[in-house]
Design an enzyme around this catalytic site. Structure first.
Site, PDB file in Angstrom:
ATOM      1  N   ASP A 448       0.860  -1.178   0.000  1.00 28.97           N
ATOM      2  CA  ASP A 448       0.000   0.000   0.000  1.00 28.97           C
ATOM      3  C   ASP A 448       0.904   1.239   0.000  1.00 28.97           C
ATOM      4  OD1 ASP A 448      -2.319   1.605   0.350  1.00 28.97           O
ATOM      5  OD2 ASP A 448      -1.916   1.699   2.485  1.00 28.97           O
ATOM      6  N   LYS A 449       0.351   2.409  -0.287  1.00 29.17           N
ATOM      7  CA  LYS A 449       1.166   3.632  -0.282  1.00 29.17           C
ATOM      8  C   LYS A 449       0.961   4.432   1.000  1.00 29.17           C
ATOM      9  CE  LYS A 449      -0.019   7.550  -2.049  1.00 29.17           C
ATOM     10  NZ  LYS A 449       0.290   8.547  -0.996  1.00 29.17           N
ATOM     11  N   GLU A 549      -3.712  20.609   2.377  1.00 32.27           N
ATOM     12  CA  GLU A 549      -4.359  21.872   2.725  1.00 32.27           C
ATOM     13  C   GLU A 549      -3.949  22.316   4.124  1.00 32.27           C
ATOM     14  OE1 GLU A 549      -8.409  23.012   1.184  1.00 32.27           O
ATOM     15  OE2 GLU A 549      -6.537  23.911   0.555  1.00 32.27           O
ATOM     16  N   LYS A 613      -5.383  28.741  -6.509  1.00 33.04           N
ATOM     17  CA  LYS A 613      -4.226  27.857  -6.381  1.00 33.04           C
ATOM     18  C   LYS A 613      -4.574  26.527  -7.047  1.00 33.04           C
ATOM     19  CE  LYS A 613      -5.461  25.950  -1.845  1.00 33.04           C
ATOM     20  NZ  LYS A 613      -5.152  25.875  -0.415  1.00 33.04           N
ATOM     21  N   ARG A 646       5.589  17.888  -3.941  1.00 27.94           N
ATOM     22  CA  ARG A 646       4.273  18.121  -4.554  1.00 27.94           C
ATOM     23  C   ARG A 646       4.091  19.623  -4.720  1.00 27.94           C
ATOM     24  NH1 ARG A 646       0.889  13.382  -2.166  1.00 27.94           N
ATOM     25  NH2 ARG A 646      -0.882  14.775  -2.000  1.00 27.94           N
ATOM     26  N   THR A 726      -2.621   1.061  -4.579  1.00 27.27           N
ATOM     27  CA  THR A 726      -3.122   2.130  -3.721  1.00 27.27           C
ATOM     28  C   THR A 726      -4.443   2.674  -4.242  1.00 27.27           C
ATOM     29  OG1 THR A 726      -2.622   4.336  -2.859  1.00 27.27           O
ATOM     30  CG2 THR A 726      -1.689   3.800  -4.986  1.00 27.27           C
ATOM     31  N   LYS A 866      -7.176  -5.119  -5.153  1.00 26.13           N
ATOM     32  CA  LYS A 866      -5.853  -5.402  -4.583  1.00 26.13           C
ATOM     33  C   LYS A 866      -5.685  -6.904  -4.389  1.00 26.13           C
ATOM     34  CE  LYS A 866      -5.180  -1.046  -2.013  1.00 26.13           C
ATOM     35  NZ  LYS A 866      -4.848  -0.463  -0.708  1.00 26.13           N
ATOM     36  N   ASP A 886      -1.525  -1.045   5.951  1.00 26.57           N
ATOM     37  CA  ASP A 886      -1.761  -0.523   7.303  1.00 26.57           C
ATOM     38  C   ASP A 886      -3.218  -0.261   7.611  1.00 26.57           C
ATOM     39  OD1 ASP A 886      -1.892   1.561   5.425  1.00 26.57           O
ATOM     40  OD2 ASP A 886      -1.613   3.035   7.008  1.00 26.57           O
ATOM     41  N   ASN A 889      -8.538  -1.248   4.237  1.00 22.05           N
ATOM     42  CA  ASN A 889      -8.618  -1.464   2.791  1.00 22.05           C
ATOM     43  C   ASN A 889      -7.484  -2.347   2.275  1.00 22.05           C
ATOM     44  OD1 ASN A 889      -6.736   0.499   3.346  1.00 22.05           O
ATOM     45  ND2 ASN A 889      -7.231   1.778   1.592  1.00 22.05           N
TER      46      ASN A 889
END
Length: 1247
Positions: A448-449, A549, A613, A646, A726, A866, A886, A889
């Site tokens: 997973d990511k 955010e 933005k 990012r 993911t 997955k 973790d 899902n």
């Protein structure tokens, strides 16, 4: 908003932003997605009154427990026994209870063929006619094995009982008898009204009715479901919010809720509430799901819709599979092989006995036993006698020894301090004891990511303002430093003290107030967002729709632009020490198509300004020709992207009052459009978001867990392939791929369109093959990527369905079912699979293509997808797989993989509870595999090879002896030696090799990952090794029998007596065997400790001590029939001649082994042998490297755009602009921190 779906050929393909649900999709969704196909079939009209498959089948009545016990809600369980279809809220993961433990455990143990075999053997030994050994020689080991395994199973099940009990006994308030009463989770039933308080876990899937917040707004943390720590909000219906605030109203609540059946869709809920003659629609926004936690809400009330096993989190947990290692399977096949050998040998010897008796035995008067039995019948009895005598070829102690070794290896994992995470006080935990050696054979890792590779913590790292880049360590005067100290925020009493920033120059510029661009930059960050604020103990707590955010608003806060509060149409911030309130005229929220958000504000001086933005690609398209610093900002963006940060561009636009009024009118009209409102609003937004002026850009780090890139690089060197699966967006997942070095600059990345086209061409070529070619010899498939170089796949869930024909087939089947038709044969040109075989071939092609790649990233995939991806690789590659995740899902893929690893971090325990191994950080995975996994595999292989050898050497002596005793099933050794050989005389040294042996230490195991490869290829234990052990055992048994046999022929002892009796031969062969097996394991031991040395010498000492005891006259007097070898040991072993015989036997047995090992390590050394030879040099080099401290891991170096992820879904804009989140001002007073005013009007609810 319906998505246009077409076939693969010439299609634009699925929407990358949408998360599909393959087989989990409900029929009503498929009905919507296949509308076009139905139009083609409209010639066959449907009966108008036909019930749709999607008709609601789940009915829940509030505050009415007897309703759910009505006969119509019963389902048949067994024969005529029925029970309610509504699950109770208790969960059960344990296997046994007090009554079922003994029968069930014994049943499970006797499903193991070897145990059943030994039980049958015990029964045979009780029959006097064929018994050649006393019954206790089998009973004692069998009872020990069954007992040890039962105790281990009991301990495991008690742990599950404790876990279940802890969860089921959590407390919750339930509305009973007109008032809320505290009860345990297990007693909650469907239809109960429950009250939850701040920080409570949600006990079931609950329909939210009301809460202490305005409009029943309730914040939940979904970390245990999806690994995301940012809060989500849920809303109650307006009617329940208004009418269900006190206990009396809640007690009188008697609504009937009709909704979808229990399913595993975490992103969907459809239902209707009938109350007081009205119907109210229900959606996912109204549901509180089990596994989430209530946050920032003092109290909320709801009615239970799904309980226990019916909840979405439990439905997502997947089927619990019984996992077995490859070595287990191989061992079973080898045991079957030994059974066959045993039967063949026993049959051969039985036939030999028949012939011997016919020709010799029946004619020798001194062998007459008074029984009138034919030669054939005696041969038949001899067969069963030899089955008993040779049974030690399949040693019962093998299984208990394997269990002990696995238990020990699991403890070593638990005790490893280098896998202990001190920050969270979390040690590594082996939650199963049966899979350790499989850790040394992993070929594919599925990770997973969010929360697994990343910390899910965003940090504001750098920015560019008006062409100047900031963020590197710098003094206030602008001097660049190698290492800076963090900025001291003590000048700003509302700063977040945890915020780490080292560019003092930017802080100085902002504080001076002279740099207008820098001030505008941070003002924009403090105003243009959808963050909600809460005042808690004098501090500000921000709740953001996404962590990004929150990071940006926190950065503005630290630089002196503090977001204080908001109302439906105002935002208040503190600019340095001056508080200002701005009127919010419009909030243009982010979505995945727009990739930007804007806010239109009226300044205190009357000016109107738009702040925007968004992703650099969309902002640059909308910049004014007069905008400055475009080129320098572009350069800085490239630098940030290369550092895998990012990025997000910031811009503004001043708007005249007249222009705003004209646009506001269009905006108002668009908000009232009934059909396709989102698309109309997007077009209106486009009209105002143009001619923007660029201010700068931010760069946020999606903080990876420590050591992730190094771990991935090390595992790649061990030929382990890592796939990332993911639910995150494509751009974000790809960006993290570069950040953690899974993707590199020299890789060619292939996306869904390209993959689908390659697979379509391969499929078309296969269809065009002639039948003769197809029937002929199968030629190996050509590679999908013949060109040299590295390749990687980046696929979305939608493309995965498209590629694997998941949805098409179900939608087609559904349409044909409605029309009452059978599926016609597919046209090869329509992109459909012609049959199941073609679908399977397509899946094989996809797996082959993916396995040719260095890296695979699947994004926007569902929990079930997955699990399906893992299944495909297991099924078609026969590879050993590991999944690591973790959140809830990830449970499906954790259970599907051969080994599941749970990250026990801040995201809850759902993944850990379903895992086989758990630890706190991804970086520990390399130690788990390359150290513990490899050692476990090597130890287990060495143990099994030697165990088979020592038992063949022990048992086959009886075979050679049979040629000299008329094939009469006479044993070579004394009975007690046979009983104790595997328990006491030869078990401890080999057991310690299985527990402690290591070819190289842990540091060298990590330094040379190639050492891991033999385990993946299964080189250390296979049928070749088995037959080597078999022939080694045959050779050793030959030596053990024939050298003493030859020495005993025509021999005279020192005292003139001939020591040529059977008992002396038994003592000499047994002594030779004990010496040989203990010295042989000494030759095979790579890692010597005091314990190993003590075990070898101790085993030999125990043998002689016990032998002299049981050959003594004293014990013979007490148990005359059981101990018949009186004085045999002392008589035989005082003859030097027999000691010379033992030495000769041991020497001849071991000399060839020593020579072969010497030649093998000299002429054909393995990688491990070479490293062992140079161990000292490597250890010195490593010490030198540690002193020098290598530089930190370098990030990628290619220019690319780093996508900014606002959120996986829409932000809080609708919530803010509707005023539904606004807290009512208490009457009579206004608190010092109460900054949000009351909004009298209410938005009408759409029914």
């Amino acid at each position: 908003m319906n998505r246009h779906r077409v076939d693969s050929q010439g299609s634009l393909g699925p929407d990358d932003e949408v998360m599909p649900y393959s087989d989990d999709e409900t029929d009503d969704e498929l009905e919507v997605s296949s509308e076009e196909e139905e139009e083609e079939e409209s010639r066959d009209p449907q009966p108008p009154d036909e019930a749709k498959p999607s008709e609601m089948g789940w009915k829940v009545k509030a505050n009415d427990r007897p309703y759910h016990q009505l006969p119509e809600f019963k389902k048949k369980v067994f024969l005529c026994i029925k029970k309610s279809r509504y699950s109770g809220n208790a969960i059960k993961t344990y296997k046994y209870n007090v009554l079922t433990f003994l029968p069930l455990n014994l049943y499970e143990q006797f499903k193991r063929v070897a145990n059943l075999y030994f039980l049958a053997l015990l029964i045979l030994q009780i029959i006097p006619e064929i018994s050649t050994l006393p019954w206790y020689t089998t009973l004692i080991p069998l009872v020990v094995v069954l007992g040890v395994t039962a105790i281990k199973d009991l301990a495991d099940d008690l742990a599950r009982h404790r876990m279940d009990k802890e969860i089921n006994n959590r407390k919750c308030e339930v509305l009973l008898d007109g008032g809320f009463q505290e009860t345990r989770w297990r007693n909650i039933q469907v239809g109960d009204v429950v009250r939850l308080k701040k920080n409570d876990f949600i006990p079931a899937d609950i329909l939210l009715l009301s809460s202490s917040n305005p409009n029943s707004l309730t914040y939940v943390e979904t970390a245990e479901l999806d690994g995301e720590t940012n809060l989500k909000f849920k809303l109650g219906l307006r009617v329940t919010d208004e009418k269900l605030q006190d206990v009396r109203q809640l007690a009188e609540f008697n609504a009937l809720i009709e909704c979808e059946e229990p399913n595993n869709r975490l992103d969907k809920f459809v239902g209707t509430m009938r109350w007081d003659g009205e119907h109210y629609p229900l959606g996912l926004d109204n549901m509180l799901l089990r596994g989430c936690t209530i946050r920032n809400t003092e109290a909320c009330q709801g009615v239970v819709i799904f309980a226990g096993a019916d909840t979405k989190i439990m439905r997502n947990s997947g089927k619990t599979r019984f996992k077995r290692t490859k070595i287990d399977e191989l061992m079973n096949y080898m045991v079957y092989t030994i059974f066959v050998l045993l039967i063949l040998v026993a049959a051969g010897l039985a036939i030999g006995h028949s012939f011997w008796y016919e020709q010799i035995g029946s004619k020798a008067w001194y062998l007459f036993d008074g029984k009138n039995q034919t030669a054939s019948y005696r041969g038949f009895l001899s067969f069963w006698g030899y089955i008993i005598v040779l049974n030690t070829m399949v040693p019962i102690s093998l299984y208990v020894s394997v269990e002990v070794i696995r238990l020990g290896q699991s403890k070593f994992i638990n005790w490893d301090l280098q896998m202990y995470y001190a920050e969270k006080d979390t040690p590594a935990k082996a939650r199963t004891t049966t899979l350790n050696e499989q850790l040394g054979q992993i070929e594919y890792i599925f990770s997973d990511k969010t929360g697994t590779l990343t910390q899910n913590v965003m940090q504001f790292k750098k920015c560019t303002i008006a062409g100047h880049s900031y963020g590197d360590p710098t003094t206030a005067e602008g001097v660049v430093l190698d290492r800076g100290r963090p900025v001291d925020w003590s000048w700003n009493r509302q700063a977040d003290k945890k915020f780490d920033f080292r560019d003092h120059a930017l802080v100085a510029r902002v504080r001076s107030g002279k740099d207008k661009d820098a001030n505008e930059f941070f003002k924009l960050l403090s105003l243009c967002h959808t963050v909600m604020v809460e005042h808690k103990d004098g501090d500000l707590v921000y709740q953001a729709a996404s962590p990004d955010e929150g990071a940006l608003v926190t950065a503005a806060r630290n630089f002196g632009y503090v977001f204080l509060s908001r109302t439906q149409d105002t935002i208040t911030i503190r600019e340095m020490d001056q508080e200002k309130t701005y009127e919010m005229l419009a909030l243009l929220d982010f979505n995945s198509d727009r990739k930007r958000m804007s806010i239109i504000l009226r300044f205190p001086d009357g000016r109107i300004r738009l702040y925007c933005k968004g992703a650099d690609t969309v902002i640059y398209e909308r910049l004014s020709p007069n905008s400055r610093h475009k080129e320098t900002t572009q350069t800085d963006l490239d630098v940030f992207a290369n550092a895998t940060l990012r990025t997000l561009c910031l811009s503004y636009k001043d708007i005249s009052a007249a222009d705003y009024e004209a646009w506001a009118q269009k905006h108002k009209e668009a908000q009232l459009v009934m059909s396709d409102r989102d698309a109309v609003l997007d077009r209106v937004y486009e009209q105002i978001e143009n001619d923007l002026m660029l201010i700068g850009a931010t760069a946020i780090e999606d903080k990876l867990q420590d050591g992730v890139p190094e771990t991935i690089a090390t595992l790649a060197k061990a030929d382990i392939k890592i796939w990332v699966l993911t639910g995150d967006k494509k751009e974000t997942a790809e960006n993290i791929g570069y950040a953690c070095s899974l993707l590199t600059d020299d890789m060619t990345i292939h996306y869904g369109e390209d993959v689908n086209e390659k697979l379509r061409l391969r499929q078309a070529n296969r269809r065009n093959e002639t039948q003769t070619v197809r029937r002929g010899k199968k030629k190996p498939a050509d590679p999908f990527f013949p060109a040299p170089g590295k390749n990687a796949l980046v696929l979305t869930g939608g493309w995965l369905n498209e590629i694997l024909y998941e949805k098409k087939k179900k939608r087609r089947r559904l349409r044909l079912r409605r029309l009452g038709k059978r599926a016609p044969p597919s046209n090869p040109q329509d992109g459909q699979p012609m049959d199941d075989l073609e679908k399977e071939m397509r899946q094989i092609d996809f797996v082959d293509m993916a396995c040719e790649c260095e890296a695979v990233i699947c994004c926007r995939v569902t929990p079930k997808q997955k699990g399906n991806v893992v299944s495909l690789v297991k099924k078609y590659k026969k590879a050993v797989t590991l999944s690591i995740g973790d959140g809830a899902n990830d449970v499906n893929m954790i259970k599907t993989a051969d080994i599941g690893v749970g990250i026990s971090g801040q995201e809850g325990m759902q993944a850990v509870m379903s895992s086989d191994y758990a630890f706190a950080q991804f970086r520990y995975l390399q130690r788990l595999l390359l150290v513990h996994g490899r050692w476990s595999y090597i130890r287990m292989c060495k143990f099994l090879r030697f165990f088979f050898f020592k038992n063949f050497a022990f048992t086959l002596v009886h075979f050679w002896y049979s040629f000299f005793n008329g094939y009469s099933a006479q044993v070579t050794y004394e009975d007690w030696f046979i009983t104790l050989y595997n328990l006491a005389y030869s078990s401890l040294p080999v057991l310690l090799v299985g527990l402690l042996d290591q070819d190289v230490n842990d540091k060298l195991s990590l330094k040379f990952p190639k050492l891991y490869v033999p385990g993946q290829q299964g080189l250390l234990f296979n049928y070749k090794n088995f037959f080597i052990s078999l022939f080694h055992g045959i050779f050793t048994s030959l030596i053990i029998f024939f050298i003493p046999y030859g020495a005993f022929l025509q021999t005279m002892g020192q005292d003139g007596e001939a020591p040529t009796d059977y008992q002396s031969l038994a003592v000499v062969t047994a002594s030779s065997l004990v010496f040989i097996v203990n010295l042989q394991i000494s030759l095979d031991t790579s890692y010597w400790t005091f314990v190993n040395c003590f075990a070898v010498l101790g085993s030999i000492a125990i043998y002689f001590g016990v032998m002299f005891d049981i050959h003594s006259a004293g014990i013979h007097v007490i148990f005359t029939s059981a101990f018949t070898f009186t004085g045999a040991a002392s008589n035989a072993l005082r003859q030097p001649y027999l000691w010379l015989t033992i030495i000769l036997t041991v020497g001849i047995s071991l000399l060839p082994v020593i020579c072969i090992q010497f030649l093998h390590k000299t002429i054909w050394p393995s990688v491990g042998d070479k490293i062992q030879r140079n161990r000292k040099r490597y250890e010195m080099e490593m010490e030198e490297e540690e002193r020098k401290k290598p530089p930190t891991f370098q990030r990628g170096g290619r220019s690319r755009r780093s996508a900014y992820a606002f959120s996986h879904s829409r932000g809080y804009a609708d919530l803010i602009s509707s005023g539904r989140s606004i807290r009512r001002r208490p009457t009579g007073r206004a608190g010092a921190q109460e900054s949000i005013r009351e909004v009298p009007q209410r938005e009408p609810e759409n029914i």
